[in-house]
Design an enzyme around this catalytic site. Structure first.
Site, PDB file in Angstrom:
ATOM      1  N   ASP A 148      41.428  45.402  33.338  1.00  0.00           N
ATOM      2  CA  ASP A 148      42.759  45.222  32.767  1.00  0.00           C
ATOM      3  C   ASP A 148      43.473  44.047  33.434  1.00  0.00           C
ATOM      4  O   ASP A 148      44.677  44.093  33.699  1.00  0.00           O
ATOM      5  CB  ASP A 148      43.567  46.508  32.929  1.00  0.00           C
ATOM      6  CG  ASP A 148      44.759  46.580  31.967  1.00  0.00           C
ATOM      7  OD1 ASP A 148      44.718  45.895  30.920  1.00  0.00           O
ATOM      8  OD2 ASP A 148      45.716  47.301  32.261  1.00  0.00           O
ATOM      9  N   LEU A 149      42.740  42.971  33.672  1.00  0.00           N
ATOM     10  CA  LEU A 149      43.274  41.835  34.409  1.00  0.00           C
ATOM     11  C   LEU A 149      43.991  40.876  33.457  1.00  0.00           C
ATOM     12  O   LEU A 149      43.570  39.742  33.258  1.00  0.00           O
ATOM     13  CB  LEU A 149      42.157  41.105  35.153  1.00  0.00           C
ATOM     14  CG  LEU A 149      42.603  40.114  36.232  1.00  0.00           C
ATOM     15  CD1 LEU A 149      43.270  40.832  37.396  1.00  0.00           C
ATOM     16  CD2 LEU A 149      41.419  39.292  36.728  1.00  0.00           C
TER      17      LEU A 149
END
Length: 282
Positions: free
Chosen positions: A192-193
């Site tokens: 989830d960067l």
């Protein structure tokens, strides 16, 4: 303490209501356990309660209490594995409390505020640092996660009223069935960067937060960046993120593209689904 309104969606389930009702007592236990002085919670968290605070020695920290779930299960473990290299440091972890302490990023400005190309400069350097060798267990593998997504993807699409084109479902299922068995070297992935999960800090200029860790090939690690509308909305911007990162990091562009299609469909959001449609033709 007022609970942020963005956590209100949890009231729709008995598990969520129970978790919300137990927060005041849990916060008090954390304060006593770690000798904390707390401020008001950050309003933007969606799946956890995150509260800035200080320890007795003046150290600025963030208390994080995640809502229990598949994606947050190994978050503290991932931070421990990185040990501050490119990500916030894990300072304390108490599984019995379902809470942990991390260093606070000050000033905490999100990377998305810098503009797309500056953000990509940062991410091109940050991603390889996060891609440390790792195994499953203790982490969950990308292959297992892909199988889990595939097991209910079509059913979820039907239940939601078929909110997007069926060809996206078919494409995602094809990827989830074909790519996991031919992966490259497994590393720890931050799945989830996006542009708001890297913050300006003092110990380093930029630090990653909020991992939802998996172990799998590096190409999958581009998916959240390519999908990150915070870095720019539009077909050309998405193509630019994919092309630039795949080239600079020496990755297989086609596998990165396909993983992004699959994860974006599996993590269905109205804000992201158009990106998956564009990626089908890139």
């Amino acid at each position: 303490m007022d609970i942020p309104e963005r956590l209100a969606w949890l009231r729709a389930s008995s598990e969520g209501r129970s978790w919300l009702e137990g927060l005041p007592a849990r916060i008090n236990r954390c304060v006593g356990r770690w000798n904390l002085s707390l401020g008001g919670p950050f309003p933007t968290a969606y799946t956890s309660l995150t509260i800035p605070g200080r320890r007795l020695d003046g150290t600025e920290v963030v208390l994080k209490i995640p809502f229990p779930g598949r994606e947050s299960e190994h978050e503290a473990l991932a931070l421990s594995h990185w040990d501050g290299d490119g990500a916030v440091k894990l300072l304390e972890d108490d599984r019995s409390l379902g809470a942990f302490l991390i260093e606070r990023c000050v000033p905490g400005t999100p990377l998305s505020n810098t503009g797309q190309d500056v953000a990509l400069d940062v991410l091109s350097s940050l991603l390889p640092r996060l891609w440390k060798p790792a195994t499953d267990p203790p982490f969950r593998s990308l292959a297992d996660e892909a199988s889990w997504w595939a097991s209910h993807l079509r059913e979820n699409w039907e239940r939601a009223g078929r909110p997007f084109d069926k060809r996206l479902v078919d494409a995602a299922l094809d990827v989830l069935g074909s790519l996991p068995g031919s992966q490259g070297e497994p590393v720890l992935l931050h799945q989830d960067l996006h542009g708001d999960n890297v913050l300006a800090a003092q110990r380093e200029p930029w630090l990653a937060i909020d991992p939802k860790p998996l172990v799998g090939e590096r190409e999958f690690g581009l998916a959240p960046v390519v999908r990150s509308f915070e870095l720019g909305v539009g077909r050309n911007e998405v193509r630019h993120r994919l092309d630039r990162l795949a080239s600079e990091l020496g990755l297989d562009r086609e596998r990165a593209r396909l993983w992004c299609v699959a994860q974006t469909v599996a993590w269905y959001s109205p804000w992201h689904i158009e990106i998956a449609t564009w990626l089908l033709d890139m």
